[in-house]
Design an enzyme around this catalytic site. Structure first.
Site: not given
Length: 288
Positions: A242, A258
Site C-alpha cells: 500500500h 506491510c
C-alpha cells in the site's frame, strides 16, 4: 481653561495610541498563538501523509498613482562605464554533500537522471540530476545535496539484483528485504524497475516466502491502526502492499509488516497486479 484643553488633548492622544496597538489582529488562519495554521489537505493527502499544496501568492499592491517626487539623477562624471559584477548562477547553487562522488557513481549506474561527472565535485549538471533523483524517490528536501539519505537510497537501488527473485513465468512482485526495494517481473523480464520500500520494523518483520495477491482495494481501512491504506493489495493475512502513510525515509520507524510504497509506485503496482499475482519476499531487513 487652557489646562483643561491641554489635558483633553493628552487623553485623546493616549486613546489613539492604545487603539492603534489593540487594532493589530491575529492572522485569521492562525491558531491564536500568532502562528499560521496548516492549510487543509484533500482526502488523498490525509491518507498518504503528503504535504498540503502551497498557498497561492498574494497579489502585489498596485503602485501609487502619484508621480515620484525624486529628483532626476545627474549623469555620472565618469567617461568609462564600470562593468557590472556578475551574480552567481542559481542553477549551480546546490551544496555539496558528504557523499558526492558515491552518489554520482550510483546515479550514473542507474541512468535516467542526466549526465553526471564522477569527480566528487558539485556542478550545475550534477545538481540537476541529484534533484531529479530526490524528487523521483520522495527524498526531502530535494535540494540537490548528496547527503546520507540520498546516498542510502541510490546505493540500495543500484545494488538490487533482480535475478535473486525466483519469479515464475507470469507476473511476479518481488520484495528484497535486505535492500528494501520492490520490483516486478514477467517471464524473466523486469516490467517495473526497482523502487524504494519500507517493510516491517523490529517485532513486526515482514515474513519471507512465496504468496499471491488475495484481495485488492483502492482504499483499505486498517482496524488496529485506524488509518486508510491507499492502493491496497493483500498477500499474506493482514499484510499487503500500500501507499505509505508517513515519510518513507524515516530510518527510525517501519511498517507493521506491510510493504510501504511511494504514491506513484503504489499506483503502478496496483495497475499491474490482480488477484492471484505471485509475490516473492526474500532477504532480511537489517535490524529486524
Amino acid at each position: 481653561m487652557k489646562r483643561v484643553r491641554f489635558a483633553a488633548r493628552a487623553v485623546g492622544l493616549a486613546v489613539v495610541v492604545l487603539v492603534g496597538v489593540g487594532a493589530c489582529a491575529l492572522d485569521p488562519q492562525g491558531d491564536g498563538s500568532g502562528a499560521a495554521a496548516p492549510a487543509p489537505v484533500g482526502m488523498t493527502e490525509r491518507a498518504s501523509g503528503a504535504s498540503a499544496p502551497p498557498t497561492p501568492e498574494q497579489p502585489a499592491p498596485s503602485p501609487s498613482a502619484q508621480p515620484s517626487r525624486m529628483a532626476t539623477p545627474k549623469p555620472s562624471r565618469s567617461t568609462t562605464p564600470k562593468p557590472a559584477t556578475p551574480k552567481p548562477s542559481k542553477s549551480a547553487g546546490c551544496a555539496q554533500g558528504e557523499h558526492q562522488k558515491a552518489v554520482e557513481t550510483y546515479l550514473t549506474r542507474l541512468g535516467g537522471f542526466g549526465t553526471l561527472t564522477v569527480d566528487g565535485k558539485q556542478s550545475a549538471a550534477d545538481c540537476t540530476a541529484i534533484k531529479k533523483f530526490q524528487s523521483r524517490y520522495g527524498i526531502s528536501p530535494a535540494a540537490g545535496r548528496a547527503g546520507a539519505t540520498t546516498y542510502d537510497v541510490a546505493k540500495r537501488l543500484a545494488d538490487t539484483d533482480t535475478s535473486r527473485c525466483r519469479a515464475g513465468s507470469g507476473l511476479t512482485f518481488c520484495v528484497d528485504l535486505t535492500r528494501q526495494t520492490v520490483f516486478a517481473m514477467r517471464g524473466g523480464k523486469v516490467v517495473m524497475g526497482p523502487t524504494v520500500t519500507r517493510t516491517g520494523m523490529a517485532g513486526y518483520a515482514t515474513p519471507t516466502g512465496t504468496y499471491s495477491v488475495g484481495g485488492k482495494n483502492l482504499r483499505e481501512w486498517s482496524n488496529p491502526y485506524e488509518v486508510w491504506l491507499p492502493y491496497w493489495q493483500r498477500f499474506n493475512g493482514g499484510i499487503g502492499f500500500h501507499e505509505t502513510t508517513t515519510y518513507l525515509h524515516n530510518p527510525w520507524i517501519g511498517s507493521h509488516g506491510c510493504v510501504n510504497l511511494l504514491h506513484r509506485d503504489a499506483v503502478r503496482l496496483w495497475e499491474l497486479g490482480s488477484v492471484g499475482t505471485r509475490v516473492v519476499v526474500f532477504g532480511h531487513r537489517p535490524g529486524t
